[in-house]
Design an enzyme around this catalytic site. Structure first.
Site, short mmCIF file in Angstrom:
data_model
loop_
_atom_site.label_atom_id
_atom_site.label_comp_id
_atom_site.label_asym_id
_atom_site.label_seq_id
_atom_site.Cartn_x
_atom_site.Cartn_y
_atom_site.Cartn_z
N ALA A 175 -15.20 4.86 -4.51
CA ALA A 175 -14.69 4.67 -5.88
C ALA A 175 -15.20 3.34 -6.44
CB ALA A 175 -13.16 4.71 -5.88
N ARG A 176 -15.22 2.31 -5.58
CA ARG A 176 -15.72 1.00 -6.05
C ARG A 176 -17.21 1.07 -6.39
NH1 ARG A 176 -12.31 -2.20 -1.43
NH2 ARG A 176 -10.47 -2.61 -2.69
N VAL A 187 -9.26 0.95 9.65
CA VAL A 187 -8.89 2.36 9.54
C VAL A 187 -9.73 3.26 10.45
CG1 VAL A 187 -10.31 2.76 7.46
CG2 VAL A 187 -8.34 4.19 7.90
N ASP A 188 -11.01 2.94 10.63
CA ASP A 188 -11.85 3.82 11.47
C ASP A 188 -11.45 3.70 12.95
OD1 ASP A 188 -13.75 4.65 9.32
OD2 ASP A 188 -14.03 2.49 9.24
N VAL A 212 0.83 -1.21 0.00
CA VAL A 212 0.00 0.00 0.00
C VAL A 212 0.87 1.26 0.00
CG1 VAL A 212 -1.71 1.30 1.33
CG2 VAL A 212 -1.97 -1.17 1.05
N ASP A 230 -14.05 2.73 -1.11
CA ASP A 230 -15.35 2.07 -1.29
C ASP A 230 -16.27 2.92 -2.18
OD1 ASP A 230 -15.05 0.07 1.31
OD2 ASP A 230 -14.21 2.06 1.57
N SER A 256 -8.37 7.23 5.69
CA SER A 256 -8.74 7.14 4.27
C SER A 256 -10.19 6.66 4.12
CB SER A 256 -7.79 6.22 3.51
OG SER A 256 -7.81 4.93 4.07
N HIS A 278 -22.35 10.62 -9.15
CA HIS A 278 -22.24 11.13 -7.78
C HIS A 278 -22.92 10.12 -6.87
CE1 HIS A 278 -20.65 15.11 -8.64
NE2 HIS A 278 -21.30 14.97 -9.79
N HIS A 293 -15.33 1.65 6.98
CA HIS A 293 -14.64 1.04 5.84
C HIS A 293 -14.55 -0.44 6.20
CE1 HIS A 293 -11.73 -0.11 2.85
NE2 HIS A 293 -10.84 -0.40 3.76
N ARG A 325 -11.48 -6.74 8.37
CA ARG A 325 -10.59 -5.63 8.73
C ARG A 325 -10.55 -5.47 10.25
NH1 ARG A 325 -13.58 -4.28 4.13
NH2 ARG A 325 -12.33 -3.68 2.32
N VAL A 332 -4.17 4.88 7.02
CA VAL A 332 -4.67 3.95 6.01
C VAL A 332 -4.73 2.53 6.57
CG1 VAL A 332 -4.31 3.11 3.64
CG2 VAL A 332 -3.56 5.41 4.26
N ALA A 352 -0.21 -5.05 9.75
CA ALA A 352 -0.60 -6.28 9.05
C ALA A 352 -1.76 -5.99 8.11
CB ALA A 352 -1.02 -7.32 10.08
P1 NAD Z 1 2.39 -4.96 3.80
O1 NAD Z 1 2.60 -6.10 4.74
O2 NAD Z 1 2.74 -5.12 2.37
O3 NAD Z 1 3.12 -3.65 4.34
C1 NAD Z 1 3.10 -3.26 5.67
C2 NAD Z 1 4.45 -2.62 5.93
O4 NAD Z 1 4.43 -2.08 7.25
C3 NAD Z 1 5.62 -3.61 5.87
O5 NAD Z 1 6.59 -3.17 4.94
C4 NAD Z 1 6.15 -3.63 7.30
O6 NAD Z 1 7.57 -3.83 7.36
C5 NAD Z 1 5.75 -2.24 7.77
N1 NAD Z 1 5.73 -2.09 9.23
C6 NAD Z 1 5.22 -2.94 10.15
N2 NAD Z 1 5.39 -2.43 11.39
C7 NAD Z 1 5.99 -1.23 11.25
C8 NAD Z 1 6.42 -0.23 12.14
N3 NAD Z 1 6.25 -0.36 13.48
N4 NAD Z 1 7.02 0.88 11.65
C9 NAD Z 1 7.18 1.03 10.31
N5 NAD Z 1 6.80 0.11 9.40
C10 NAD Z 1 6.20 -1.01 9.87
O7 NAD Z 1 0.83 -4.59 3.94
P2 NAD Z 1 -0.02 -3.71 2.92
O8 NAD Z 1 -0.71 -4.61 1.95
O9 NAD Z 1 0.82 -2.58 2.45
O10 NAD Z 1 -1.16 -3.14 3.89
C11 NAD Z 1 -0.86 -2.16 4.87
C12 NAD Z 1 -2.11 -1.79 5.65
O11 NAD Z 1 -3.01 -1.08 4.78
C13 NAD Z 1 -2.89 -2.98 6.18
O12 NAD Z 1 -3.37 -2.70 7.49
C14 NAD Z 1 -4.06 -3.10 5.20
O13 NAD Z 1 -5.18 -3.75 5.76
C15 NAD Z 1 -4.31 -1.64 4.94
N6 NAD Z 1 -5.12 -1.34 3.76
C16 NAD Z 1 -6.02 -0.33 3.92
C17 NAD Z 1 -6.85 0.00 2.87
C18 NAD Z 1 -7.85 1.11 3.08
O14 NAD Z 1 -8.73 1.34 2.22
N7 NAD Z 1 -7.80 1.82 4.20
C19 NAD Z 1 -6.75 -0.67 1.63
C20 NAD Z 1 -5.80 -1.68 1.50
C21 NAD Z 1 -4.98 -2.02 2.59
#
Ligand code: NAD
Length: 317
Positions: A152-153, A124-125, A16, A150, A145, A170, A177, A90, A120, A82
């Site tokens: 957009a989807r 997230v909430d 992300v 959602d 975020s 619209h 989320h 979520r 993000v 994670a």
């Molecule tokens: P990912 O595992 O690819 O990346 C997470 C990163 O965080 C890793 O590189 C890890 O090393 C790093 N990390 C972990 N602990 C850390 C810390 N204490 N300090 C700094 N870095 C740290 O995961 P991802 O697929 O990138 O997803 C990241 C988050 O985004 C997840 O919680 C996922 O659920 C969320 N997400 C949110 C949305 C949204 O719409 N809000 C959409 C997709 C994913």
């Protein structure tokens, strides 16, 4: 509107974080981008890879750094933590990610207290409410975020079903989320007309069934992607670039970001998404929701689910 030069820090350089960086660079949103990750080499690798695109984009300094790099940032985006595994919701991520969020916020506030935080990481909430609780940063600077992705989807799904460009639709998704999000069909419109006149190829399908099909498709979208490729990241990358742009260019744009609803008009005690106006100081104003009776019931359920999540133990406080 003039292009604003600025520093952006992204904490968490996973799927992300890297996708947000990529989308922001292509849009030319900042002139200084720092990637922070607990795995420093990963952040360095992403910074190097992104830098090799520099001949094709606006000039920007891209590097990996430590938390001290937060100093002077206008926007700090937190994606660390994670992600959902197949079958996980979520909300299942709350324990792990609240601890990570706490440790990150402790570091961030040592170096920068004026930046706008975009959260993000999921859920997230819950994490947006948590960030409000454990920091004393200005409320309008703590933004999740939320349901920007959602929404957009929803617009994409309607565009496919109605045969209309998504940018002309619209329609908003509000609430959590997550699984209890609420799709606002009653206020959705295309060029000023209600959706009904655009429901093509649905002879024999009642409006209620049609709405349920669309809602299920939007709510299931992340699960469908995760079951096929393990994670979702391009959609959220572009969604966050849109949030960043609204802030950095002071666009006064309406986006369904998440924020703690504890003001005199929206005193719900949880963070969730409602259409909100975004500008250079973060959330300028939240708009009133127009919902029919069913949507209002679903919204109240979403509030209740988030309240219950906030009452469970998380991280430190
Ligand atoms: P990912 O595992 O690819 O990346 C997470 C990163 O965080 C890793 O590189 C890890 O090393 C790093 N990390 C972990 N602990 C850390 C810390 N204490 N300090 C700094 N870095 C740290 O995961 P991802 O697929 O990138 O997803 C990241 C988050 O985004 C997840 O919680 C996922 O659920 C969320 N997400 C949110 C949305 C949204 O719409 N809000 C959409 C997709 C994913």
């Amino acid at each position: 509107m003039s292009i604003h030069s600025s520093k952006v820090v992204i904490i968490g350089s996973g799927f992300v974080g890297a996708s947000i960086a990529y989308a922001a660079l292509i849009r030319g949103l900042c002139n200084n981008l720092v990637l922070i990750d607990i795995d420093r080499e990963k952040a360095e690798g992403e910074a190097m890879d992104l830098s090799h695109g520099l001949p094709f984009i606006r000039p920007v300094e891209i590097r990996a750094g430590g938390f001290e790099a937060c100093e002077g940032a206008e926007i700090i985006i937190i994606t660390a933590g994670a992600n959902q595994k197949p079958g996980e919701t979520r909300l299942d991520l709350v324990q792990k990610n609240a601890k990570i969020m706490q440790s990150i916020l402790d570091e961030v506030v040592k170096y920068e207290r004026n930046a706008i935080l975009i959260i993000v990481s999921n859920p997230v909430d819950v994490l947006t409410a948590f960030a409000r609780k454990v920091t004393d940063l200005p409320p309008e600077h703590i933004i999740g975020s939320g349901t920007v992705l959602d929404t957009a989807r929803f617009r994409y799904t309607l565009s496919q079903r109605c045969g209309i460009n998504a940018s002309n639709i619209h329609a908003y998704v509000v609430g959590e989320h997550g699984d209890s999000e609420v799709l606002l069909f009653s206020s959705a419109s295309i060029a000023g007309s209600s959706l009904d006149s655009f429901r093509e190829n649905c002879a024999g399908v009642s409006e209620k069934d049609w709405r349920e099909q669309v809602a299920a498709e939007v709510r299931r979208a992340a699960y469908e992607i995760i079951s096929r490729k393990g994670a979702t990241y391009y959609g959220i990358g572009l969604s966050c670039a849109q949030i960043m742009q609204a802030i950095l260019r002071d666009e006064q744009k309406v986006l369904t970001v998440s924020s703690l609803l504890d003001d005199q008009y929206h005193d719900l005690g949880v963070a969730l998404s409602v259409p909100s106006i975004l500008g250079k100081n973060g959330i300028v104003r939240r708009l009133d929701l127009r919902m029919d009776t069913l949507e209002d019931e679903l919204f109240q359920k979403s509030v209740q689910i988030l309240r219950e999540s906030l009452q469970r133990p998380m991280g430190n406080p």
